[in-house]
Design an enzyme around this catalytic site. Sequence first.
Site, PDB file in Angstrom:
ATOM      1  N   TYR A 134     -10.773   2.230   0.242  1.00 15.45           N
ATOM      2  CA  TYR A 134      -9.404   2.378  -0.288  1.00 15.45           C
ATOM      3  C   TYR A 134      -9.237   1.374  -1.413  1.00 15.45           C
ATOM      4  O   TYR A 134      -9.213   0.167  -1.167  1.00 15.45           O
ATOM      5  CB  TYR A 134      -8.430   2.092   0.852  1.00 15.45           C
ATOM      6  CG  TYR A 134      -6.954   2.229   0.506  1.00 15.45           C
ATOM      7  CD1 TYR A 134      -6.474   3.367  -0.121  1.00 15.45           C
ATOM      8  CD2 TYR A 134      -6.058   1.220   0.838  1.00 15.45           C
ATOM      9  CE1 TYR A 134      -5.125   3.503  -0.408  1.00 15.45           C
ATOM     10  CE2 TYR A 134      -4.699   1.348   0.563  1.00 15.45           C
ATOM     11  CZ  TYR A 134      -4.249   2.495  -0.065  1.00 15.45           C
ATOM     12  OH  TYR A 134      -2.906   2.623  -0.342  1.00 15.45           O
ATOM     13  N   TYR A 166      -2.075   6.534  11.660  1.00 18.29           N
ATOM     14  CA  TYR A 166      -2.519   5.195  11.248  1.00 18.29           C
ATOM     15  C   TYR A 166      -1.368   4.199  11.213  1.00 18.29           C
ATOM     16  O   TYR A 166      -1.393   3.146  11.838  1.00 18.29           O
ATOM     17  CB  TYR A 166      -3.174   5.263   9.858  1.00 18.29           C
ATOM     18  CG  TYR A 166      -3.553   3.895   9.358  1.00 18.29           C
ATOM     19  CD1 TYR A 166      -4.747   3.311   9.746  1.00 18.29           C
ATOM     20  CD2 TYR A 166      -2.689   3.158   8.552  1.00 18.29           C
ATOM     21  CE1 TYR A 166      -5.080   2.039   9.327  1.00 18.29           C
ATOM     22  CE2 TYR A 166      -3.018   1.882   8.130  1.00 18.29           C
ATOM     23  CZ  TYR A 166      -4.211   1.329   8.523  1.00 18.29           C
ATOM     24  OH  TYR A 166      -4.533   0.061   8.125  1.00 18.29           O
ATOM     25  N   HIS A 167      -0.325   4.556  10.458  1.00 15.04           N
ATOM     26  CA  HIS A 167       0.756   3.597  10.212  1.00 15.04           C
ATOM     27  C   HIS A 167       1.648   3.434  11.419  1.00 15.04           C
ATOM     28  O   HIS A 167       2.414   2.487  11.496  1.00 15.04           O
ATOM     29  CB  HIS A 167       1.555   4.030   8.995  1.00 15.04           C
ATOM     30  CG  HIS A 167       0.669   4.420   7.854  1.00 15.04           C
ATOM     31  ND1 HIS A 167       0.094   5.659   7.773  1.00 15.04           N
ATOM     32  CD2 HIS A 167       0.230   3.721   6.791  1.00 15.04           C
ATOM     33  CE1 HIS A 167      -0.668   5.713   6.689  1.00 15.04           C
ATOM     34  NE2 HIS A 167      -0.610   4.561   6.079  1.00 15.04           N
ATOM     35  N   LYS A 227      14.260  -7.393   2.132  1.00 16.01           N
ATOM     36  CA  LYS A 227      12.977  -7.087   1.506  1.00 16.01           C
ATOM     37  C   LYS A 227      13.198  -6.696   0.048  1.00 16.01           C
ATOM     38  O   LYS A 227      13.637  -5.592  -0.235  1.00 16.01           O
ATOM     39  CB  LYS A 227      12.280  -5.939   2.244  1.00 16.01           C
ATOM     40  CG  LYS A 227      11.696  -6.381   3.584  1.00 16.01           C
ATOM     41  CD  LYS A 227      10.771  -5.346   4.178  1.00 16.01           C
ATOM     42  CE  LYS A 227       9.552  -5.050   3.345  1.00 16.01           C
ATOM     43  NZ  LYS A 227       8.597  -6.159   3.220  1.00 16.01           N
ATOM     44  N   ASP A 241       7.992  -2.752  -1.702  1.00 14.19           N
ATOM     45  CA  ASP A 241       7.143  -2.782  -0.521  1.00 14.19           C
ATOM     46  C   ASP A 241       7.937  -2.345   0.707  1.00 14.19           C
ATOM     47  O   ASP A 241       9.011  -2.847   0.974  1.00 14.19           O
ATOM     48  CB  ASP A 241       6.617  -4.218  -0.361  1.00 14.19           C
ATOM     49  CG  ASP A 241       6.152  -4.512   1.044  1.00 14.19           C
ATOM     50  OD1 ASP A 241       5.510  -3.630   1.630  1.00 14.19           O
ATOM     51  OD2 ASP A 241       6.443  -5.606   1.544  1.00 14.19           O
ATOM     52  N   HIS A 256       6.748  -2.232   3.951  1.00 14.35           N
ATOM     53  CA  HIS A 256       6.238  -2.693   5.252  1.00 14.35           C
ATOM     54  C   HIS A 256       7.265  -3.631   5.873  1.00 14.35           C
ATOM     55  O   HIS A 256       7.307  -4.815   5.578  1.00 14.35           O
ATOM     56  CB  HIS A 256       4.891  -3.392   5.082  1.00 14.35           C
ATOM     57  CG  HIS A 256       3.818  -2.467   4.617  1.00 14.35           C
ATOM     58  ND1 HIS A 256       3.657  -2.143   3.293  1.00 14.35           N
ATOM     59  CD2 HIS A 256       2.883  -1.760   5.288  1.00 14.35           C
ATOM     60  CE1 HIS A 256       2.643  -1.292   3.171  1.00 14.35           C
ATOM     61  NE2 HIS A 256       2.163  -1.039   4.369  1.00 14.35           N
TER      62      HIS A 256
END
Lengths: 332, 665
Positions: free
Chosen positions: B14, B168-169, B534, B538, B540
């Site tokens: 990646y 995945y996440h 945040k 981003d 996350h």
Amino acid sequence: MQTAVSDLQALAAKLRLADRQAVAEALNLIDDQRPAARAKALELLAALEAERLANDGHLIGITGPPGAGKSSLLSTLIDYWCAKGLKVAVLAVDPSSPKTGGALLGDRLRMTGAGQHKNLFIRSLASRQQLGGLAAEVWPMSRILLAGYDIVLIETVGVGQSEVDVASMVDTTAYVVQPASGDSIQFIKSGIMEVPDIMVVNKADLGAPAIKAANDLHQVMRRSTQGSDWKIPVCTLSARDRQGIDALVNALEAHRAHLVSMQLLTAGRTAQQGAWAIRQLQEEFGNSGVARLGGAAAIARELDNQHDLGELLASYNARAEHLRASTKAWPT
Amino acid sequence: MSTSKDRPWLVRTYSGHSSARTSNELYRSNLAKGQTGLSVAFDLPTQTGYDPDHPLARGEVGKVGVPISHLDDMDVLFDQLPLDQMNTSMTINAVAPWMLALYIALAERRGIDPATLQGTTQNDIVKEYLSRGTHIFPPGPSLRLIVDTITYSVPNVPKWNPTNICSYHLQEAGATPVQELAYALSTAIMVLDAVRDSGQIPEADFPKVVSRLSFFVNAGIRFIEECCKMRAFTQMWDEITLERYGVKDAKQRRFRYGVQVNSLGLTESQPENNVQRIVLEMLAVVLSKDARARAVQLPAWNEALGLPRPWDQQWSLRIQQVMAFETDLLEYGDILTGSPVIEAKVQELMEGANAEIQRVAEQGGVLAGIESGYMKQVLVKSHAERLRAIETGELTIVGVNKFKETAESPLTQSGDGGIMKVDPAVEQQHIKAIQAHRANRDQDKVAIALNTLRDVAKSNDNIMPASIACAHAGVTTGEWAQTLRDVFGEYRAPTGIDISSSIGGDPERVAALRERVTATGSSLGRPIKLLVAKPGLDGHSNGAEQIAVKARELGMEVVYEGIRLTPQQIVAAAQEEGVHLVGLSVLSGSHTAMAEMVIDGLRAIDLGALPVTMGGIIPDDEHVALKQRGIAAIYTPKDSDLNIIMAEMIDLARVANQLDALGPL
């Protein structure tokens, strides 16, 4: 933050102009529980322009069960009013945890306009009450905001005592439900018909269930407001699709006009002040203290004549002083 | 037992950063080293549909991936790479139809038949709402875009995987294996149902759609359980595709998946240990032939420190090559078949997952579970449970809460601090380039293409042909996304940090901290109020959410504003909310730019004394500069004990308000 007493007049003048820094500072002061700050807060309230607090602006409560979409409705309303050049302030109240006293205040997140409109001010508050009622600070904070903003919104989750509390602090209460959730049935069963001035069915985009909820509420409202001057309207709208907002805004304005025409706006605000003063006395001196002053009903009758906030605070202070002096022998 | 040797999986890394040119050079060098597929990382502005000169893109351009704004960028990215022979995976979601349109348009420009294109667009919006945070549009329109990509690809780009359902996440956000299984499969069901109900695919072709659906899965360190999870996925997918969708051909029912192994478990302290973690995690997804990954990409050992360098990525590439070519792994049939232990574990996972799939369905499906915040709450709870277990030592993490003594690592001693840094000048170059691009194109063509796109978005027609036309006309990523923003609106997903979330932890320390919070509140005149925010693009949000939950649990009043805020919004919130403390979280590498903008903004409104802390992936050698710039404290993945962080934050609020610090716990 040490504001000199002489500065309070200057601060009040800035509040009139909705100066952001001044508004933030004043709200912090109202929130401050230390004795010196509390005395100063009362002085600041007394320094606000009485005429404006009695007759101007529009204090609106938005309440309803969790998940009804109050925040997205609020964002839509905010965009609407800000686009018209109005100044809008919001007090968004979230529950405190009964166990830890902590709170997550997430309403800014759901209000997309937060931090984007220059005429918008949002303060999030924790309810700080065990039974879901509203913190006593909400009312004086709404006065600080009313001094400079055209529209002051108080948003609460309609659980426990908060929906009744909010109705006693504002000119107009809108109660929001969502369709197909049992909200409207719960509302009808709960018998809190005195709370709303306007019913809102959000999420009209769901179609048939929204129409059904609106019809159910319409019937109940028609029955419960028989003979009264204000027929509670049921507004069906979709905050998501921004549909039906005009009708709600019209209903809010119509309710305010109704209060004015019946000479209830000023009377209502005077009653809100009195209710707050009694509540403050109860919180500080307990029900027994209030009883020694002749009881809540008697105080309310006297306070009802004091339209001027300054005068009201003076009589509140006199009563509090009297009780403090008479209870000095028993340290609390 | 002699079966013919299995073919190795697609070996990917990646990667992508700075610019299309730099990334192209990186790709060609990776392929020269024996990598067999590409995996494109896009930067956050591209992922969230902004051009490099948009205010929200500031500090983010070229940081976590490559910026791709138009067809010429795509052309440079794949310079000297034969599109008809490549297998290209793109981690792109909200703007997936656009990136696929650019890729198809590039093939057309080079005279290549789009039917020969092979690869994957990730294109799974559910996990964006739940964990990754690069969504743009509300759930309904987002699902429509996914459906359009699928229904366009299956007949026109038949070897493409138009969507890659991601578990995945979910694991990165804290999901247990059961939750990972349940939510990924529920998402797949939602997508297939939507394609079926769209009426865009003839019934006879529906099995083809099913066979093009692929998955992207995580593998954590509990590798036996992870291996069982993959077997459970394979069996459950076989059942769902047969029973729910009536797919008769067993080949079309195969659970095809790619993997990136776990990043959540990679540690900043003693980072060399991450190598053995990565190897074991990989083993879980390649070990059993019946449930083997089709494509694997591995993180680098230093991912928790910052952006990996080419050498770090090469190390991870070599791990795959050793596994595939030196070991005897590929020489055997399925080595786990018949193991009662494995069978029992698989059964247990499947039962749990089926029950959770049922729960989601009863609540009205995945989209309802997102809008109500249910799924997010479940994940936040699981993640909090993980942190609690690390804090109490129930969960051992070597080098973090056990075996902490270490010699100094030569790996991080090199001049670059053991990571790569993107040149800050890159952003300005891109801003100039995009403005030049806009000035030098046929404006009438652009206007016509965007008008058509708008009309199509408002209709029920497929979005892809109009998007491909936009690509040829020189439309930019920001223009494509803004056109759809205007039609669909934007969406902020629920945060899930509701009243029921709790971290807990060592009761004595928690009680001590609560006392400090209460005492400080009395001294301040009101409870400590903390703003958690945040800045930037981003998405996350796990770290920020855990801080918010923990602070609330200690009795603070926490204003949580969620993701994707401009520094101006954060500054306004700090003022309007009257907070004592601001906590920023940035994981995209744009921390310096964000810190500067927030600090300067606060100073401009007389709030310069307000303490601002920062958490995220922030390299050690940048801490001094950030502190000089006004950041009061910095927290990185190394700071795994939330109690210590909280004690420090309480003291910051105290000192800023002329109260004595209370010191460490």
